[in-house]
Design a protein around this motif. Sequence first.
Motif, PDB file in Angstrom:
ATOM      1  N   LEU A 229       0.805  -1.224   0.000  1.00  0.00           N
ATOM      2  CA  LEU A 229       0.000   0.000   0.000  1.00  0.00           C
ATOM      3  C   LEU A 229       0.844   1.283   0.000  1.00  0.00           C
ATOM      4  N   PRO A 230       1.834   1.423   0.881  1.00  0.00           N
ATOM      5  CA  PRO A 230       2.625   2.666   0.868  1.00  0.00           C
ATOM      6  C   PRO A 230       3.282   2.945  -0.486  1.00  0.00           C
ATOM      7  N   GLY A 231       3.779   1.893  -1.124  1.00  0.00           N
ATOM      8  CA  GLY A 231       4.402   2.060  -2.430  1.00  0.00           C
ATOM      9  C   GLY A 231       3.398   2.497  -3.481  1.00  0.00           C
ATOM     10  N   LEU A 232       2.202   1.950  -3.415  1.00  0.00           N
ATOM     11  CA  LEU A 232       1.141   2.311  -4.355  1.00  0.00           C
ATOM     12  C   LEU A 232       0.820   3.796  -4.248  1.00  0.00           C
ATOM     13  N   ILE A 233       0.686   4.278  -3.018  1.00  0.00           N
ATOM     14  CA  ILE A 233       0.355   5.687  -2.795  1.00  0.00           C
ATOM     15  C   ILE A 233       1.515   6.592  -3.213  1.00  0.00           C
TER      16      ILE A 233
ATOM     17  N   ALA B  63     -12.367  -1.682  11.831  1.00  0.00           N
ATOM     18  CA  ALA B  63     -12.229  -1.944  10.401  1.00  0.00           C
ATOM     19  C   ALA B  63     -12.339  -0.639   9.620  1.00  0.00           C
ATOM     20  N   VAL B  64     -11.533  -0.520   8.574  1.00  0.00           N
ATOM     21  CA  VAL B  64     -11.530   0.655   7.705  1.00  0.00           C
ATOM     22  C   VAL B  64     -11.875   0.223   6.287  1.00  0.00           C
ATOM     23  N   ASN B  65     -12.794   0.946   5.641  1.00  0.00           N
ATOM     24  CA  ASN B  65     -13.094   0.624   4.243  1.00  0.00           C
ATOM     25  C   ASN B  65     -12.969   1.841   3.333  1.00  0.00           C
ATOM     26  N   CYS B  66     -12.460   2.946   3.891  1.00  0.00           N
ATOM     27  CA  CYS B  66     -12.280   4.161   3.108  1.00  0.00           C
ATOM     28  C   CYS B  66     -11.078   4.927   3.651  1.00  0.00           C
ATOM     29  N   ILE B  67     -10.198   5.352   2.763  1.00  0.00           N
ATOM     30  CA  ILE B  67      -9.017   6.117   3.156  1.00  0.00           C
ATOM     31  C   ILE B  67      -8.976   7.418   2.360  1.00  0.00           C
ATOM     32  N   ALA B  68      -8.795   8.521   3.081  1.00  0.00           N
ATOM     33  CA  ALA B  68      -8.575   9.817   2.435  1.00  0.00           C
ATOM     34  C   ALA B  68      -7.077  10.073   2.385  1.00  0.00           C
ATOM     35  N   VAL B  69      -6.578  10.378   1.186  1.00  0.00           N
ATOM     36  CA  VAL B  69      -5.154  10.616   0.974  1.00  0.00           C
ATOM     37  C   VAL B  69      -4.939  12.122   0.805  1.00  0.00           C
ATOM     38  N   LYS B  70      -4.287  12.739   1.775  1.00  0.00           N
ATOM     39  CA  LYS B  70      -4.037  14.178   1.726  1.00  0.00           C
ATOM     40  C   LYS B  70      -2.529  14.434   1.588  1.00  0.00           C
ATOM     41  N   ARG B  71      -2.173  15.355   0.707  1.00  0.00           N
ATOM     42  CA  ARG B  71      -0.778  15.740   0.511  1.00  0.00           C
ATOM     43  C   ARG B  71      -0.660  17.251   0.692  1.00  0.00           C
ATOM     44  N   SER B  72       0.286  17.668   1.527  1.00  0.00           N
ATOM     45  CA  SER B  72       0.476  19.095   1.767  1.00  0.00           C
ATOM     46  C   SER B  72       1.956  19.369   2.042  1.00  0.00           C
ATOM     47  N   ASN B  73       2.532  20.260   1.239  1.00  0.00           N
ATOM     48  CA  ASN B  73       3.945  20.635   1.405  1.00  0.00           C
ATOM     49  C   ASN B  73       4.869  19.423   1.453  1.00  0.00           C
ATOM     50  N   GLY B  74       4.576  18.467   0.573  1.00  0.00           N
ATOM     51  CA  GLY B  74       5.412  17.282   0.487  1.00  0.00           C
ATOM     52  C   GLY B  74       5.154  16.244   1.559  1.00  0.00           C
ATOM     53  N   ARG B  75       4.193  16.516   2.433  1.00  0.00           N
ATOM     54  CA  ARG B  75       3.875  15.571   3.500  1.00  0.00           C
ATOM     55  C   ARG B  75       2.591  14.819   3.184  1.00  0.00           C
TER      56      ARG B  75
END
Length: 248
Positions: free
Chosen positions: A45-49, A84-96
């Motif tokens: 997963l981390p690599g995919l993101i 259990a988690v079935n939804c993930i929000a991916v936020k990117r800000s200032n390279g983080r």
Amino acid sequence: MRRFGLIGFPLSHSFSKKFFTQKFAAENICGCAYELFPIENVELLPGLIAQDQELEGINVTIPYKLAVISYLDEIDEAAAQIGAVNCIAVKRSNGRLFLKGYNTDAYGFEESLAPMLEPHHTRALVLGNGGAAKAVKYVLNKLGIPFLVVIRKPGSETFLYDRITAEVLKEYTILINTTPLGMSPDYDSCPEIPYESLSDRHLAYDLVYNPEETVFLRKSKEKGAKVKNGMEMLYLQAERSWYIWNSK
């Protein structure tokens, strides 16, 4: 291009991809795509993101709803209590990168069930105690509805099917099937309960949505019970994901 997708394994068919692809087209939502990511190990997963900078949201299905939690920066209250988690929000800000997990199954089930409840629907039987039952139990607790979990083999804090009598069904007027019994292609199976003791005071809810009417729902309806399948819950949880992905 804003990209969204589903992780799980295997992903032979997907409601989510069809739903979002049709939604984008029907609502003229441009610059968005929904993909399938059949990763064989949650460690990917981390690599995919990291590789896909346009990825903004991820749905999670079997077998990773629990395993993804350790990769997240935060999870909401429902996901924490359900586990259990079935939804993930991916936020990117200032390279983080910041990943937050949600459980939209609980939202979908509550919004689907609540309009059907009447004053005499005060206690519930939850048929099955697998992963699908987790969101159901969370919602019942939230609504203040006492329940019994019904299983086939003895276990702690559970109730056996052969203990469901006419007297029990007089008190427990909500029946929720969280098992795969009756799901395609196993059309002829159903939970073993005394359907003859059901009446128009009962509400039968089946998380299964294929077929549209399971044997559980058909037998319950024949006795006058209000019935509902899991299709609306599925649509509601998907729409909730879209809402989350578009919230700041």
